[in-house]
Write a protein that holds these residues in place. Structure first.
Motif, PDB file in Angstrom:
ATOM      1  N   UNK A 132       0.828  -1.205   0.000  1.00 44.93           N
ATOM      2  CA  UNK A 132       0.000   0.000   0.000  1.00 44.93           C
ATOM      3  C   UNK A 132       0.865   1.260   0.000  1.00 44.93           C
ATOM      4  N   UNK A 133       0.288   2.340  -0.568  1.00 46.57           N
ATOM      5  CA  UNK A 133       0.950   3.651  -0.553  1.00 46.57           C
ATOM      6  C   UNK A 133       0.044   4.650   0.138  1.00 46.57           C
ATOM      7  N   UNK A 134       0.655   5.507   0.939  1.00 44.30           N
ATOM      8  CA  UNK A 134      -0.088   6.573   1.624  1.00 44.30           C
ATOM      9  C   UNK A 134       0.569   7.885   1.221  1.00 44.30           C
ATOM     10  N   UNK A 135      -0.200   8.761   0.591  1.00 42.37           N
ATOM     11  CA  UNK A 135       0.354   9.971   0.006  1.00 42.37           C
ATOM     12  C   UNK A 135       0.739  11.019   1.041  1.00 42.37           C
ATOM     13  N   UNK A 136       1.439  12.029   0.560  1.00 39.50           N
ATOM     14  CA  UNK A 136       1.938  13.102   1.420  1.00 39.50           C
ATOM     15  C   UNK A 136       0.792  13.763   2.182  1.00 39.50           C
ATOM     16  N   UNK A 137       1.032  13.978   3.467  1.00 39.24           N
ATOM     17  CA  UNK A 137       0.110  14.750   4.299  1.00 39.24           C
ATOM     18  C   UNK A 137      -1.253  14.078   4.520  1.00 39.24           C
ATOM     19  N   UNK A 138      -1.393  12.824   4.121  1.00 42.90           N
ATOM     20  CA  UNK A 138      -2.630  12.089   4.413  1.00 42.90           C
ATOM     21  C   UNK A 138      -2.674  11.765   5.906  1.00 42.90           C
ATOM     22  N   UNK A 139      -3.893  11.544   6.412  1.00 46.22           N
ATOM     23  CA  UNK A 139      -4.071  11.142   7.808  1.00 46.22           C
ATOM     24  C   UNK A 139      -4.803   9.800   7.838  1.00 46.22           C
ATOM     25  N   UNK A 140      -4.274   8.866   8.599  1.00 49.22           N
ATOM     26  CA  UNK A 140      -4.911   7.559   8.760  1.00 49.22           C
ATOM     27  C   UNK A 140      -5.408   7.476  10.206  1.00 49.22           C
ATOM     28  N   UNK A 141      -6.725   7.585  10.361  1.00 51.44           N
ATOM     29  CA  UNK A 141      -7.301   7.522  11.702  1.00 51.44           C
ATOM     30  C   UNK A 141      -7.158   6.088  12.217  1.00 51.44           C
ATOM     31  N   UNK A 142      -6.849   5.936  13.491  1.00 52.83           N
ATOM     32  CA  UNK A 142      -6.496   4.618  14.015  1.00 52.83           C
ATOM     33  C   UNK A 142      -7.664   3.638  13.954  1.00 52.83           C
ATOM     34  N   UNK A 143      -7.320   2.358  13.899  1.00 49.31           N
ATOM     35  CA  UNK A 143      -8.330   1.299  13.895  1.00 49.31           C
ATOM     36  C   UNK A 143      -8.693   0.808  12.516  1.00 49.31           C
ATOM     37  N   UNK A 144      -8.121   1.361  11.475  1.00 47.54           N
ATOM     38  CA  UNK A 144      -8.484   0.932  10.117  1.00 47.54           C
ATOM     39  C   UNK A 144      -7.445  -0.049   9.570  1.00 47.54           C
ATOM     40  N   UNK A 145      -7.898  -0.789   8.545  1.00 49.14           N
ATOM     41  CA  UNK A 145      -6.993  -1.635   7.765  1.00 49.14           C
ATOM     42  C   UNK A 145      -6.938  -1.078   6.352  1.00 49.14           C
ATOM     43  N   UNK A 146      -5.760  -0.845   5.870  1.00 47.48           N
ATOM     44  CA  UNK A 146      -5.570  -0.410   4.485  1.00 47.48           C
ATOM     45  C   UNK A 146      -5.116  -1.637   3.714  1.00 47.48           C
ATOM     46  N   UNK A 147      -5.912  -2.029   2.707  1.00 48.45           N
ATOM     47  CA  UNK A 147      -5.704  -3.298   2.020  1.00 48.45           C
ATOM     48  C   UNK A 147      -4.455  -3.317   1.159  1.00 48.45           C
ATOM     49  N   UNK A 148      -4.140  -4.532   0.685  1.00 53.09           N
ATOM     50  CA  UNK A 148      -2.946  -4.714  -0.139  1.00 53.09           C
ATOM     51  C   UNK A 148      -3.019  -3.850  -1.393  1.00 53.09           C
ATOM     52  N   UNK A 149      -1.939  -3.171  -1.670  1.00 54.24           N
ATOM     53  CA  UNK A 149      -1.772  -2.359  -2.886  1.00 54.24           C
ATOM     54  C   UNK A 149      -2.780  -1.222  -3.002  1.00 54.24           C
ATOM     55  N   UNK A 150      -3.449  -0.900  -1.916  1.00 58.28           N
ATOM     56  CA  UNK A 150      -4.341   0.266  -1.939  1.00 58.28           C
ATOM     57  C   UNK A 150      -3.504   1.530  -2.073  1.00 58.28           C
ATOM     58  N   UNK A 151      -4.156   2.593  -2.516  1.00 58.55           N
ATOM     59  CA  UNK A 151      -3.450   3.854  -2.762  1.00 58.55           C
ATOM     60  C   UNK A 151      -4.245   4.977  -2.098  1.00 58.55           C
ATOM     61  N   UNK A 152      -3.652   5.622  -1.121  1.00 63.46           N
ATOM     62  CA  UNK A 152      -4.286   6.748  -0.433  1.00 63.46           C
ATOM     63  C   UNK A 152      -3.683   8.024  -1.007  1.00 63.46           C
ATOM     64  N   UNK A 153      -4.540   8.869  -1.590  1.00 66.69           N
ATOM     65  CA  UNK A 153      -4.039  10.073  -2.252  1.00 66.69           C
ATOM     66  C   UNK A 153      -3.504  11.077  -1.233  1.00 66.69           C
ATOM     67  N   UNK A 154      -2.678  11.983  -1.708  1.00 72.07           N
ATOM     68  CA  UNK A 154      -2.128  13.035  -0.849  1.00 72.07           C
ATOM     69  C   UNK A 154      -3.268  13.800  -0.180  1.00 72.07           C
TER      70      UNK A 154
END
Ligand SMILES: [Zn+2]
Length: 250
Positions: A132-154
Motif C-alpha cells: 500500500x501507498x499513503x500519500x503526502x500529508x494524508x491522515x490515517x485515523x487509528x483502527x483501520x486496515x488499508x488493504x494490499x496495494x491500496x493507494x491513499x491520495x495526498x
C-alpha cells in the motif's frame, strides 16, 4: 552499550559482538535507536530519527528525516517512510509499504489531555497491508486496515477500512477508483482492466451479499470476496489480479 549513532562504516567501539550486526544497517549519527529495537539488514535510518525499544524494522527499509517509531511497532521489509512521519504504537506496516512525507498515523480514538489514554489497551490497531501507498500529508485515523496495494491520495483522511487496490481520496476519504500494483490508476472496460504501464490484468468480482448482511471480513463466511472487500466499499465489486492462468496471484 547504546546502539544509537553508530554507523556501519565506523570502526567498532569495542569488541562487542553486536558491532558485527550493526554493520548490516545504517543509522545517521544524529538519530537514536534505543536498546532492544531490532533493525534488519540494509535498512537506512537518516537524520534526527528515534526508534524506541521493542520496535521491529525489517530489511532494506528507508526512514527519512525526523521519523519516529514507537515501542513495539512492527515494520516489514522494503518499507519507505518519508520525512516527518511518526509511527505510533498500535501501527503495523507490512512489506513494500510507502508512507509519504508528513503523513499522520494516530493511535487513540478519543484523545483527551485531562483523561489520559496512553496504555497499550487504549491503542486501536492500524494495519497497513503489503504494497500500500499513503500519500503526502494524508491522515490515517487509528483502527483501520488499508488493504494490499491500496493507494491513499495526498491529503486524504482515511476513516474506514480500504479494500485492496482501492484509490482513496478526499476528506473524509472515499474510493474514487482503483490502482495497479505498480501504482498507475486502472481503467476498466467492462469487468477487466489492463495497466497501461506494466500490463498487469485485473478483473471485477461482484459481491452477491450487497444489500443484505455483509459477511465480508468474516474468515468463515462463504463469500469469496471476504479478503478483498469490506463493508465500506460503496461498489458492489472488488478487484482481483488475473494471472496467465486466470487465477489470483502476484
Ligand atoms: Zn501497472
Amino acid at each position: 552499550m547504546r546502539e544509537s549513532g553508530r554507523r556501519p562504516n565506523s570502526p567498532p567501539a569495542s569488541a562487542d559482538v553486536k558491532d558485527h550486526f550493526v554493520k548490516d544497517y545504517f543509522v545517521h549519527e544524529s538519530s537514536f535507536v534505543d536498546d532492544g529495537a531490532v533493525i534488519g539488514k540494509g535498512t537506512k535510518i537518516w537524520h534526527f530519527c528515534h526508534v524506541m525499544s521493542g520496535a521491529q524494522i525489517g530489511e532494506n527499509c528507508t526512514l527519512g528525516q525526523n521519523v519516529f517509531v514507537a515501542r513495539n511497532v512492527k515494520i516489514g521489509n522494503n518499507v519507505k517512510i518519508q520525512n516527518n512521519v511518526s509511527v505510533y504504537e498500535g501501527v503495523i506496516i507490512e512489506d513494500d509499504v510507502f508512507c509519504g512525507p508528513s503523513m499522520v498515523f494516530t493511535n487513540v480514538k478519543t484523545p483527551r489531555s485531562a483523561f489520559p489514554r496512553n496504555t497499550r489497551d487504549d491503542y486501536a490497531v492500524t494495519l497497513v497491508k503489503r504494497g500500500a501507498s499513503i500519500g503526502a500529508n494524508a491522515t490515517v485515523v487509528c483502527g483501520v486496515t488499508i488493504g494490499e496495494w491500496a493507494f491513499v491520495a495526498a491529503g486524504a483522511v482515511v476513516t474506514k477500512d480500504v479494500p485492496p487496490y482501492a484509490l482513496v481520496a478526499g476528506v473524509p476519504g472515499r474510493i474514487i477508483g482503483w490502482a495497479c500494483e505498480c501504482g498507475i490508476p486502472l481503467k476498466f472496460e467492462g469487468d477487466t482492466a489492463v495497466c497501461r504501464e506494466c500490463g498487469r490484468e485485473y478483473e471485477k468480482r461482484e459481491c452477491e451479499n450487497r444489500g443484505e448482511q455483509c459477511d465480508l471480513g468474516n474468515p468463515e463466511a462463504p463469500c469469496d470476496l471476504r479478503n478483498l472487500c469490506n463493508p465500506y466499499n460503496p461498489f458492489n465489486f472488488a478487484i482481483v489480479r488475473k494471472t496467465a492462468s486466470g487465477r489470483r496471484g502476484r
